[in-house]
Design a protein around this motif. Structure first.
Motif, PDB file in Angstrom:
ATOM      1  N   MET A   1       3.288  -0.806  16.961  1.00  0.00           N
ATOM      2  CA  MET A   1       2.928   0.225  17.294  1.00  0.00           C
ATOM      3  C   MET A   1       2.774   1.456  15.792  1.00  0.00           C
ATOM      4  O   MET A   1       1.421   2.755  15.065  1.00  0.00           O
ATOM      5  N   ILE A   2       3.949   1.920  15.425  1.00  0.00           N
ATOM      6  CA  ILE A   2       4.383   2.259  13.495  1.00  0.00           C
ATOM      7  C   ILE A   2       3.273   2.062  12.909  1.00  0.00           C
ATOM      8  O   ILE A   2       2.734   2.690  12.755  1.00  0.00           O
TER       9      ILE A   2
ATOM     10  N   ALA B   1      -3.777   2.818   9.968  1.00  0.00           N
ATOM     11  CA  ALA B   1      -5.401   3.907   9.781  1.00  0.00           C
ATOM     12  C   ALA B   1      -5.198   5.099   8.970  1.00  0.00           C
ATOM     13  O   ALA B   1      -5.790   5.297   8.613  1.00  0.00           O
ATOM     14  N   LEU B   2      -3.629   5.690   9.214  1.00  0.00           N
ATOM     15  CA  LEU B   2      -3.331   7.149   7.635  1.00  0.00           C
ATOM     16  C   LEU B   2      -4.094   6.414   7.066  1.00  0.00           C
ATOM     17  O   LEU B   2      -4.445   6.989   6.031  1.00  0.00           O
TER      18      LEU B   2
ATOM     19  N   ALA C   1       1.925   7.208   2.714  1.00  0.00           N
ATOM     20  CA  ALA C   1       1.551   6.472   3.966  1.00  0.00           C
ATOM     21  C   ALA C   1       2.094   5.320   4.052  1.00  0.00           C
ATOM     22  O   ALA C   1       2.653   4.952   4.618  1.00  0.00           O
TER      23      ALA C   1
ATOM     24  N   GLY D   1       0.083   0.643  13.311  1.00  0.00           N
ATOM     25  CA  GLY D   1      -1.331   0.898  13.253  1.00  0.00           C
ATOM     26  C   GLY D   1      -1.623   2.373  13.045  1.00  0.00           C
ATOM     27  O   GLY D   1      -2.013   2.266  12.145  1.00  0.00           O
ATOM     28  N   VAL D   2      -0.504   2.686  13.662  1.00  0.00           N
ATOM     29  CA  VAL D   2      -0.996   4.579  13.066  1.00  0.00           C
ATOM     30  C   VAL D   2      -0.396   4.714  11.464  1.00  0.00           C
ATOM     31  O   VAL D   2      -1.504   4.929  11.252  1.00  0.00           O
ATOM     32  N   LEU D   3       0.599   4.234  10.926  1.00  0.00           N
ATOM     33  CA  LEU D   3       0.177   4.136   9.836  1.00  0.00           C
ATOM     34  C   LEU D   3      -0.444   4.340   9.069  1.00  0.00           C
ATOM     35  O   LEU D   3      -1.463   4.149   7.887  1.00  0.00           O
TER      36      LEU D   3
END
Lengths: 339, 162
Positions: free
Chosen positions: B1-2, B8-9, B36, B4-6
């Motif tokens: 989850m974390i 993507a960023l 990031a 994935g977000v990072l």
């Protein structure tokens, strides 16, 4: 729940507020100390002896018009003060203000978090702060701010080398990067690192003056040469944010110097039995007293020394401080292996 | 989850770096990208590597990039490339090579039997130090000599007379 969320949030809240209030009154203290050094009175009108002057200053700054120059890069111009301020504030996360205390039946450490790389965290966060200055100068789209920001960033990068080198020699002495661990190392070795590493303390403090752009190294704000500095085009609260950042950085430099060299929250000479009666004073009081001492030296230096010339500044940084710091590190390393 | 977000960023910032027309904004996106990446390391419990990432890349190298970008005269016409076709061909080839290499690494990592569980705190100071100065001492020294050579070369190029 309480231990994981509420207490850390409360710690962050208290630390941030204490910092901002401290910064506000640092401004008053600076005006007073410099006034005394020059045989003047300083601010006297607002409140008794002028103690409410900072509040009047804040009201003034918040109600002033906030101007963005027409040809400025609007986004970067808005971003720059924040980029300057945020690293100065998040550095407080690893500073140990005191030993573990019990409050309302809970054991609470007076430190937001004890990272095992605490000192490295402070150094790396501080290295981000330089962007605030560079971007402020560039986005103003104006000659003097750009020149000032180039001066400031060259100065920051040069002195960072010497400062980081002195920090390494402290790390070698302590054997840990954790801020709390460094205080504990001074307790177990029975000596403040100021006595083991006097040269490192000197280089660190001179470098700290340069990194916070304070006199005698305040070339980025040399009014006579640059009409003000990298913040010439700023007004109102955004201008104030740069000053918040500068003073917050001064407190960080002083707090780190206290932790690394003056035993943090330890009482003076904790191994000497004759001084054990000082134990009734809580640790955080010692911490604040020592930090305040460093801050006073910051102001005292400004009142005493004239500004360096730019070539003198660079020569001092590269040809004196960095070789001295390297020699100090080498001697520390050899001593650590031999002893 | 974390992750994935990072990730993507990081990708978004990376794209912004190469697509933004204003070079200073591009460098700023590069800083955001590096921060990031540092968060990604921190999320994997490698705090030491994260701090070094911030200190060396975001706080050191990119500051120098920014210096160069701010001081270079961007209004001047770009110098003419002698053989644009050849440049594009070499660029495409190199990009494809990197892509293939990354793909091979990914396939290899997926096929390989599961790695032994990492230590509780991988990448602490002591572990990194032991890896650098004990297990991989010679590659480390070779790399530092390479950097020294690059530094001497840069001085040689920058100074007219020596």
């Amino acid at each position: 729940m309480v231990d994981q969320v509420v207490i850390p949030l409360l710690k962050i809240l208290i630390t941030l507020n204490a910092t901002l209030v401290g910064v506000t009154f640092m401004v008053l203290l600076e005006r007073k100390v410099i006034a005394w050094a020059q045989a003047r009175l300083g601010p006297m009108r607002v409140g008794p002896w002028g103690v409410l002057q900072p509040i009047a200053d804040i009201v003034k700054l918040m109600t002033k018009e906030d101007i963005t120059p027409a040809r400025a890069d609007r986004w970067v111009f808005t971003l720059a003060p924040l980029v300057a301020l945020v690293p100065a504030l998040i550095a407080y996360a690893v500073i140990p203000f005191g030993p573990e205390v019990s409050l309302f039946g809970r054991r609470v450490t007076l430190q937001i978090t004890d990272l095992n790389i605490g000192l490295l965290y402070i150094v790396s966060v501080a290295s981000i702060g330089v962007y605030g200055i560079i971007l402020a100068g560039w986005s103003s789209n104006s000659k003097f701010p750009l020149l000032a920001s180039l001066r400031a960033s060259a100065q920051l990068i040069s002195y960072e080398v010497a400062v980081t080198m002195t920090l390494v020699s402290v790390i070698v002495s302590a054997g840990t990067l954790s801020m709390n661990g460094i205080v504990q190392a001074q307790l177990s070795q029975g000596v403040w690192f100021a006595f083991l590493q006097p040269l490192a303390l000197f280089i660190y403090f001179v470098g700290g003056l340069a990194e916070t752009n304070r006199a005698p190294f305040d070339l980025a704000e040399a009014e006579q040469e640059l009409t003000g500095g990298f913040h010439t085009e700023y007004s109102g609260m955004r201008f104030a944010l740069f000053f918040l950042a500068e003073y917050a950085n001064m407190i960080v430099v002083s707090a780190v110097a206290t932790t690394l060299f003056l035993g943090g929250w330890l009482q003076p000479f904790p191994s000497v039995q004759a001084l054990a009666f000082l134990g009734f004073i809580p640790g955080w009081c010692w911490f604040f007293l020592k930090t305040f001492g460093f801050l006073y030296v910051f102001l005292w230096t400004r009142a005493t020394l004239p500004r360096y010339r730019y070539d003198q500044l660079m020569r001092l940084g590269w040809k004196v401080l960095i070789p001295l710091a390297l020699a100090n590190l080498a001697v520390t390393g050899v001593a650590k292996v031999l002893l | 989850m974390i992750f994935g977000v990072l990730a993507a960023l990081i990708l978004v910032f990376g794209l912004l770096v190469v697509t933004t027309r204003n070079t200073v904004h591009g460098v700023l996106y590069l800083v955001a990208d590096f921060l990031a990446v540092a968060l990604l390391y921190a999320a994997m419990n490698s705090l030491f590597v994260a701090a070094i990432q911030v200190l060396v890349y975001a706080g050191g190298i990119v500051v120098l990039y920014l210096f160069v970008v701010m001081l270079v005269d961007l209004k001047r016409d770009p110098e003419r490339v002698r053989a644009p076709g050849r440049r594009n061909a070499v660029g495409t080839f190199l990009a494809a090579a990197v892509l293939v290499e990354l793909g091979c690494l990914g396939v290899w990592a997926a096929l390989r039997p599961a790695a032994p569980p990492a230590a509780e705190y991988p990448g602490t100071v002591a572990e990194v130090a032991l890896a650098l100065y004990a297990d991989y001492l010679i590659p480390f020294e070779v790399a530092s000599v390479l950097l020294l050579v690059a530094m001497v070369g840069a001085i040689l190029l920058a100074r007219r007379e020596i």
